[in-house]
Design a protein around this motif. Structure first.
Motif, short mmCIF file in Angstrom:
data_model
loop_
_atom_site.label_atom_id
_atom_site.label_comp_id
_atom_site.label_asym_id
_atom_site.label_seq_id
_atom_site.Cartn_x
_atom_site.Cartn_y
_atom_site.Cartn_z
N SER A 101 -1.81 1.70 18.22
CA SER A 101 -1.35 1.75 16.83
C SER A 101 -1.65 3.12 16.25
CB SER A 101 -2.04 0.67 15.99
OG SER A 101 -1.65 -0.61 16.40
N ASP A 102 -0.70 3.66 15.52
CA ASP A 102 -0.88 4.93 14.83
C ASP A 102 -1.50 4.67 13.47
OD1 ASP A 102 -0.77 7.43 13.78
OD2 ASP A 102 1.42 7.58 13.73
N LEU A 103 -2.65 5.29 13.18
CA LEU A 103 -3.37 5.04 11.94
C LEU A 103 -3.07 6.07 10.88
CD1 LEU A 103 -6.84 3.99 13.40
CD2 LEU A 103 -4.85 2.59 12.91
N THR A 104 -1.96 6.78 11.00
CA THR A 104 -1.60 7.77 9.99
C THR A 104 -1.45 7.09 8.63
OG1 THR A 104 -0.41 9.04 11.64
CG2 THR A 104 0.09 9.52 9.33
N PRO A 105 -2.14 7.57 7.59
CA PRO A 105 -2.10 6.88 6.30
C PRO A 105 -0.89 7.30 5.46
CG PRO A 105 -3.60 8.72 6.16
CD PRO A 105 -3.11 8.68 7.58
N TYR A 106 -0.58 6.50 4.47
CA TYR A 106 0.37 6.90 3.44
C TYR A 106 -0.25 6.61 2.09
CZ TYR A 106 1.69 1.97 2.78
OH TYR A 106 1.68 0.62 2.52
N TYR A 107 0.26 7.29 1.06
CA TYR A 107 -0.29 7.15 -0.29
C TYR A 107 0.73 6.45 -1.18
CZ TYR A 107 -3.87 10.41 1.26
OH TYR A 107 -4.90 11.01 1.94
N ASN A 148 8.32 -0.79 -13.59
CA ASN A 148 8.32 -1.30 -12.21
C ASN A 148 6.91 -1.33 -11.63
OD1 ASN A 148 8.04 1.45 -12.01
ND2 ASN A 148 9.30 1.63 -10.20
N VAL A 149 6.69 -2.25 -10.70
CA VAL A 149 5.37 -2.51 -10.13
C VAL A 149 5.49 -2.53 -8.61
CG1 VAL A 149 3.49 -4.19 -9.96
CG2 VAL A 149 4.64 -3.85 -12.14
N PHE A 150 4.53 -1.89 -7.93
CA PHE A 150 4.45 -1.90 -6.48
C PHE A 150 3.93 -3.27 -6.04
CE2 PHE A 150 2.21 0.03 -2.54
CZ PHE A 150 3.31 -0.25 -1.75
N LEU A 151 4.78 -4.07 -5.37
CA LEU A 151 4.44 -5.46 -5.07
C LEU A 151 4.07 -5.70 -3.62
CD1 LEU A 151 7.20 -7.43 -7.02
CD2 LEU A 151 4.82 -7.07 -7.68
N GLN A 152 4.69 -4.98 -2.69
CA GLN A 152 4.52 -5.31 -1.28
C GLN A 152 4.49 -4.03 -0.46
OE1 GLN A 152 7.04 -8.53 0.25
NE2 GLN A 152 7.39 -7.34 2.10
N ASP A 153 3.32 -3.76 0.15
CA ASP A 153 3.23 -2.54 0.96
C ASP A 153 3.71 -2.82 2.38
OD1 ASP A 153 0.46 -2.58 2.89
OD2 ASP A 153 0.60 -4.07 1.29
N ASN A 154 4.10 -1.76 3.08
CA ASN A 154 4.56 -1.87 4.45
C ASN A 154 4.48 -0.48 5.07
OD1 ASN A 154 6.54 -2.10 6.83
ND2 ASN A 154 6.49 -4.21 6.06
N PHE A 155 4.18 -0.42 6.37
CA PHE A 155 4.11 0.91 6.99
C PHE A 155 5.48 1.55 7.09
CE2 PHE A 155 5.61 -0.94 10.87
CZ PHE A 155 4.95 -2.16 11.01
N PHE A 156 6.56 0.78 6.98
CA PHE A 156 7.90 1.34 6.86
C PHE A 156 8.24 1.48 5.38
CE2 PHE A 156 8.53 -0.87 11.05
CZ PHE A 156 8.58 0.29 11.81
N GLU A 157 8.47 2.70 4.91
CA GLU A 157 8.77 2.90 3.50
C GLU A 157 9.99 2.10 3.08
OE1 GLU A 157 9.53 6.57 0.32
OE2 GLU A 157 9.36 6.98 2.47
N ASN A 180 14.03 -3.99 -2.88
CA ASN A 180 13.61 -3.30 -1.67
C ASN A 180 13.77 -1.79 -1.85
OD1 ASN A 180 14.53 -2.02 1.09
ND2 ASN A 180 13.27 -3.78 1.60
N ARG A 181 12.69 -1.03 -1.56
CA ARG A 181 12.72 0.41 -1.81
C ARG A 181 13.76 1.12 -0.94
NH1 ARG A 181 9.53 4.58 -3.73
NH2 ARG A 181 9.41 3.20 -5.51
N GLY A 182 13.95 0.67 0.31
CA GLY A 182 14.83 1.37 1.22
C GLY A 182 16.31 1.19 0.92
N THR A 183 16.71 -0.04 0.57
CA THR A 183 18.13 -0.33 0.37
C THR A 183 18.54 -0.38 -1.10
OG1 THR A 183 17.71 -2.72 0.32
CG2 THR A 183 18.12 -1.70 2.48
#
Length: 344
Positions: free
Chosen positions: A229-235, A268-277, A320-323
């Protein structure tokens, strides 16, 4: 003295909980009777919480207040009961009985001005350092020994494990707040029945989320396999934390009649994190409009009232942030009630 007030305090909590849960060792096992293991876990947690409040009267009707407080938020029962759910042969959802409470060190500073004409006017700022923030993590099983040591189910190598953990990084949050409450009795003519309450809060937050994305390599026999697993963080912002909150109440009182109209806005509120933006979920901003009325009746203590909520029929939407497509929408419509109240 007459100008300075200090209020120190300390709170100690010793918390013990015992929860039971069921675990099954196989996916797709629907035999009767269903085979499972019952597990009981005991959690203990001790903590000291300190506080210091200070108020200084600069002049009559004008003071400054400052405080340092330590607070906590315990994990939800649904996250710490010791259950496992094998969703598919390649994925496992597990609860974490070892979750620690979220802890926060809070600094607040505010200035308050109050008088017969101004009412109560408050301007303040706050800063929080939050540790053990709870969030959802996805990891990948790369070795069969991981399954035997931690998960007695038949989750395959390369499978996903979903569960909640305490973030090892501290979150930082700061904000500003403005609040004004006034009864405008001094205005001329019929305007002296106006009532006003305005509140606005701005917050900014950031947390480092470890990103557990799979490391994939080619297999010697063709195909691919997960080797780590890659542990590269995101903010990203804190979960469930809006940047802007605005509340407005405008009312009018005349003898036994009273009306209040209110508007509430949440950005708007950040509700669900995911390693895929592309898979991160935010709620859209929403505004709600309500109105309430009261009328005293000739019989002493008897009052007619009415409350109506969501006049604008606002829709609560998660996107969904991506679509930029909505993930789900909740429609509440307008709700209203009318009734009689009697005060003895």
């Amino acid at each position: 003295g007459s100008s300075l007030v200090l209020i120190p305090g300390c709170r100690f909590e010793h918390n013990v909980t015992e929860y039971g849960g069921n675990r099954t060792a196989a996916f797709g096992q629907w035999d009767d009777p269903f085979v499972y293991d019952s597990v009981t876990t005991t959690r203990e947690h001790d903590i000291f919480l300190h506080m210091l409040h200070a108020r200084y009267n600069i002049s009559e009707g004008f003071d400054v207040r400052a405080s340092f407080t330590q607070t906590l938020s315990r994990p939800s029962y649904n996250l710490i009961i010791p259950t496992w759910q094998i969703i598919t042969p390649r994925s496992l959802s597990w609860n974490n009985p070892d979750l620690k409470p979220i802890e926060s060190d809070n600094f607040d500073l505010s200035f308050s001005l109050y008088s017969n004409k101004i009412g109560l006017l408050t301007i303040g700022g706050f800063q929080k350092t939050i540790s053990n923030f709870i969030y959802n993590r996805t990891t990948y099983i790369t070795d069969a020994s991981q399954i035997l040591a931690a998960y007695p189910g038949n989750v395959d190598v390369g499978g996903q494990v979903f569960g909640f953990i305490n973030n090892p990084n501290d979150a930082n949050l700061w904000g500003l707040e403005f609040d004004w409450q006034s009864n405008l009795w001094f205005l001329p003519g019929g305007l002296n029945g106006l009532v006003l309450n305005v509140n606005y809060t701005y917050t900014d937050s950031e947390l480092e989320y470890p990103m557990y994305s799979p490391i994939i390599e080619q297999s010697l026999f063709g195909g691919t396999r997960i080797v780590g697993s890659d542990l590269t963080p995101y903010y990203a912002p804190l979960l469930d934390q809006p940047d802007h909150l605005f509340n407005l109440i405008v009312g009018y009182d005349y003898r036994g009649f009273s009306i209040r109209g209110s508007m509430r806005y949440k950005s708007n509120v950040f509700l669900q994190d995911n390693f895929f933006e592309e898979l991160r979920v935010f709620s859209d901003g929403i505004s709600l409009f309500d109105i309430s009325l009261k009328q005293d009746l000739p019989f002493k203590g008897l009052r007619l009232y009415s409350n109506t909520a969501n006049l604008s029929k606002s829709i609560d939407t998660n996107t969904n942030r991506g679509t930029n497509w909505f993930q789900n929408q909740e429609f509440y419509g307008i709700t209203s009630e009318i009734g009689l109240r009697y005060d003895f």
